[in-house]
Design an enzyme around this catalytic site. Sequence first.
Site, PDB file in Angstrom:
ATOM      1  N   CYS A 166      -4.780   2.595  -3.576  1.00 39.53           N
ATOM      2  CA  CYS A 166      -3.518   3.078  -2.987  1.00 39.53           C
ATOM      3  C   CYS A 166      -2.386   2.095  -3.250  1.00 39.53           C
ATOM      4  O   CYS A 166      -1.547   1.849  -2.365  1.00 39.53           O
ATOM      5  CB  CYS A 166      -3.659   3.340  -1.490  1.00 39.53           C
ATOM      6  SG  CYS A 166      -4.865   4.597  -1.103  1.00 39.53           S
ATOM      7  N   GLN A 174      -4.308  -5.489   6.740  1.00 36.17           N
ATOM      8  CA  GLN A 174      -5.306  -6.407   6.174  1.00 36.17           C
ATOM      9  C   GLN A 174      -5.216  -7.809   6.758  1.00 36.17           C
ATOM     10  O   GLN A 174      -5.971  -8.685   6.333  1.00 36.17           O
ATOM     11  CB  GLN A 174      -5.150  -6.484   4.636  1.00 36.17           C
ATOM     12  CG  GLN A 174      -5.346  -5.181   3.913  1.00 36.17           C
ATOM     13  CD  GLN A 174      -6.797  -4.667   3.959  1.00 36.17           C
ATOM     14  OE1 GLN A 174      -7.714  -5.373   4.366  1.00 36.17           O
ATOM     15  NE2 GLN A 174      -6.980  -3.430   3.557  1.00 36.17           N
ATOM     16  N   HIS A 211       0.876  -1.186   0.000  1.00 38.98           N
ATOM     17  CA  HIS A 211       0.000   0.000   0.000  1.00 38.98           C
ATOM     18  C   HIS A 211       0.912   1.234   0.000  1.00 38.98           C
ATOM     19  O   HIS A 211       2.034   1.172   0.517  1.00 38.98           O
ATOM     20  CB  HIS A 211      -0.824  -0.063   1.287  1.00 38.98           C
ATOM     21  CG  HIS A 211      -1.883   0.971   1.433  1.00 38.98           C
ATOM     22  ND1 HIS A 211      -1.626   2.250   1.885  1.00 38.98           N
ATOM     23  CD2 HIS A 211      -3.212   0.923   1.210  1.00 38.98           C
ATOM     24  CE1 HIS A 211      -2.765   2.934   1.935  1.00 38.98           C
ATOM     25  NE2 HIS A 211      -3.740   2.148   1.537  1.00 38.98           N
ATOM     26  N   ASP A 263       3.237  -4.789   7.548  1.00 40.12           N
ATOM     27  CA  ASP A 263       2.007  -4.018   7.477  1.00 40.12           C
ATOM     28  C   ASP A 263       0.860  -5.010   7.672  1.00 40.12           C
ATOM     29  O   ASP A 263       0.538  -5.781   6.759  1.00 40.12           O
ATOM     30  CB  ASP A 263       1.927  -3.317   6.116  1.00 40.12           C
ATOM     31  CG  ASP A 263       0.603  -2.602   5.917  1.00 40.12           C
ATOM     32  OD1 ASP A 263      -0.282  -2.715   6.788  1.00 40.12           O
ATOM     33  OD2 ASP A 263       0.460  -1.928   4.874  1.00 40.12           O
ATOM     34  N   LYS A 323     -10.345  -1.042  10.559  1.00 41.67           N
ATOM     35  CA  LYS A 323     -10.547  -2.179   9.648  1.00 41.67           C
ATOM     36  C   LYS A 323     -10.883  -3.454  10.412  1.00 41.67           C
ATOM     37  O   LYS A 323     -11.078  -4.505   9.817  1.00 41.67           O
ATOM     38  CB  LYS A 323      -9.288  -2.413   8.804  1.00 41.67           C
ATOM     39  CG  LYS A 323      -8.997  -1.287   7.803  1.00 41.67           C
ATOM     40  CD  LYS A 323      -7.782  -1.620   6.993  1.00 41.67           C
ATOM     41  CE  LYS A 323      -7.161  -0.418   6.335  1.00 41.67           C
ATOM     42  NZ  LYS A 323      -7.826  -0.005   5.101  1.00 41.67           N
TER      43      LYS A 323
HETATM   44  N1  PMP Z   1      -1.799  -0.947   4.487  1.00 43.03           N
HETATM   45  C1  PMP Z   1      -2.733  -1.667   3.864  1.00 43.03           C
HETATM   46  C2  PMP Z   1      -2.369  -3.002   3.331  1.00 43.03           C
HETATM   47  C3  PMP Z   1      -4.011  -1.154   3.712  1.00 43.03           C
HETATM   48  O1  PMP Z   1      -4.933  -1.868   3.081  1.00 43.03           O
HETATM   49  C4  PMP Z   1      -4.318   0.119   4.233  1.00 43.03           C
HETATM   50  C5  PMP Z   1      -5.699   0.725   4.082  1.00 43.03           C
HETATM   51  N2  PMP Z   1      -6.284   0.561   2.854  1.00 43.03           N
HETATM   52  C6  PMP Z   1      -3.309   0.812   4.894  1.00 43.03           C
HETATM   53  C7  PMP Z   1      -2.068   0.253   5.009  1.00 43.03           C
HETATM   54  C8  PMP Z   1      -3.541   2.159   5.470  1.00 43.03           C
HETATM   55  O2  PMP Z   1      -4.476   2.081   6.477  1.00 43.03           O
HETATM   56  P1  PMP Z   1      -4.989   3.442   7.162  1.00 43.03           P
HETATM   57  O3  PMP Z   1      -5.592   4.251   6.060  1.00 43.03           O
HETATM   58  O4  PMP Z   1      -5.990   2.969   8.147  1.00 43.03           O
HETATM   59  O5  PMP Z   1      -3.814   4.084   7.764  1.00 43.03           O
END
Ligand code: PMP
Length: 420
Positions: A375, A213, A132, A210, A236
């Site tokens: 993203c 997910q 991401h 990270d 999430k």
């Molecule tokens: N890493 C991953 C794999 C994500 O899917 C996301 C959110 N789509 C994020 C980081 C960022 O999360 P947040 O917007 O809650 O900071």
Amino acid sequence: MSTHTTTPPGTFDARQVKQDFPILQQTVHGKPLTYLDSAASSQKPLVVIEALDAYYRASNANIHRGVYWLSEHATALYDEAREKVARFINAPDPRSCVFVRNATEALNLVAYSWGRANLEPGDTVVLTLLEHHSNIVPWQIVTAERGATIRYVDIDHDGRLRLDQLDHYLRTERVKLVGVTHVANALGTINPVAEIAARAHAAGALVLVDGAQSVPHMPVDVQALDVDFLAFSGHKMLGPMGIGVLWGRREILEAMPPFLGGGDMIREVTTCGSTWADLPAKFEAGTPSVGDAVGLGAAIDYLTALGMDAVRAHEREIVAYALERLAQVPGVTLYGPTGEDRAGVVSFTLDDIHPHDIASIPDSEGVAIRAGHHCAQPLMDRLGVVATARASFYVYNSEEDVDRLADALQTVRRIFGPGA
Ligand code: PMP
């Protein structure tokens, strides 16, 4: 929480679970709401909403401040939430669980604090093409500042990481850190994080995972994975927006300089300089989101009651069903692996129809899916697409939701497809 009496032990009935989520009881455009965008943000069960409500009605005060009952009570609730987080990821010490706003802030914390202090010209940070943006951009900023280099591990045809490339970088460059997403938000690939950590550690590199997910969707045990940092977001995983976690190995966090300076993170301040508070306060400058931490604790209780093995088993089933059902829609291209290493995320395109058009028809049927680059623009470039449509599943989704999506996609094809 609903009682789940009709289902075998260790499983749950998603239609019953859905009853616990007030937002999912409404109609949208006159149709029942089917929410298939939990990878972006999950919905909240009543117990979480009530925990927030109760906190603000009876317990709200700034923590670690007043010598009065309410402040002590709020402080105790905040500490209790941290202990729940630690148990949930099997962290050996709750003080190594730092509350932040979200996974993005957690990843930035590592890049700015650890990266600035440890990266030198000629060092390499290895990331992957599945990341991401929040695990790419902070490293781009900090490596540029420090004269270090980023390498990206490529994917194979099925969207799995090419570990041979990781080995190559570990062998040929001075790799200080490997940053990898546990589950890819755009493709649903579950990466072999324990294996990656073993290889990275053998080469003397740290491992930042990270978990945005993965932590919401499967059992995650930082000791079993043997990683150095884990970042994730509360919103999430059925919790409120505004709260996230960075877990780090205690000795590494202790050696890192602060990320943000201000109140609560100091031991002593003079006009000449300051000394830092112990963990976790050193990384929690300013007034924290106490109510949101309490809400996250309630979400963790709810997920724990369902059982994280059962959550994973449910998603394994629903994603298998979705892959099968969507493959039957003519013109659909599905992305990502199809084995055990697939989480509850399905990215797809439909003929050459723009993903925003693909998503608009399901929306008119009350089916919420995501369309865009998720993203993950470097991944989209690698796949040769600008965007995909994406359906993502959670504890409240059932096969009926997949059927509604598949039916809506047939309509998309009739309206926008070839010959339409
Ligand atoms: N890493 C991953 C794999 C994500 O899917 C996301 C959110 N789509 C994020 C980081 C960022 O999360 P947040 O917007 O809650 O900071």
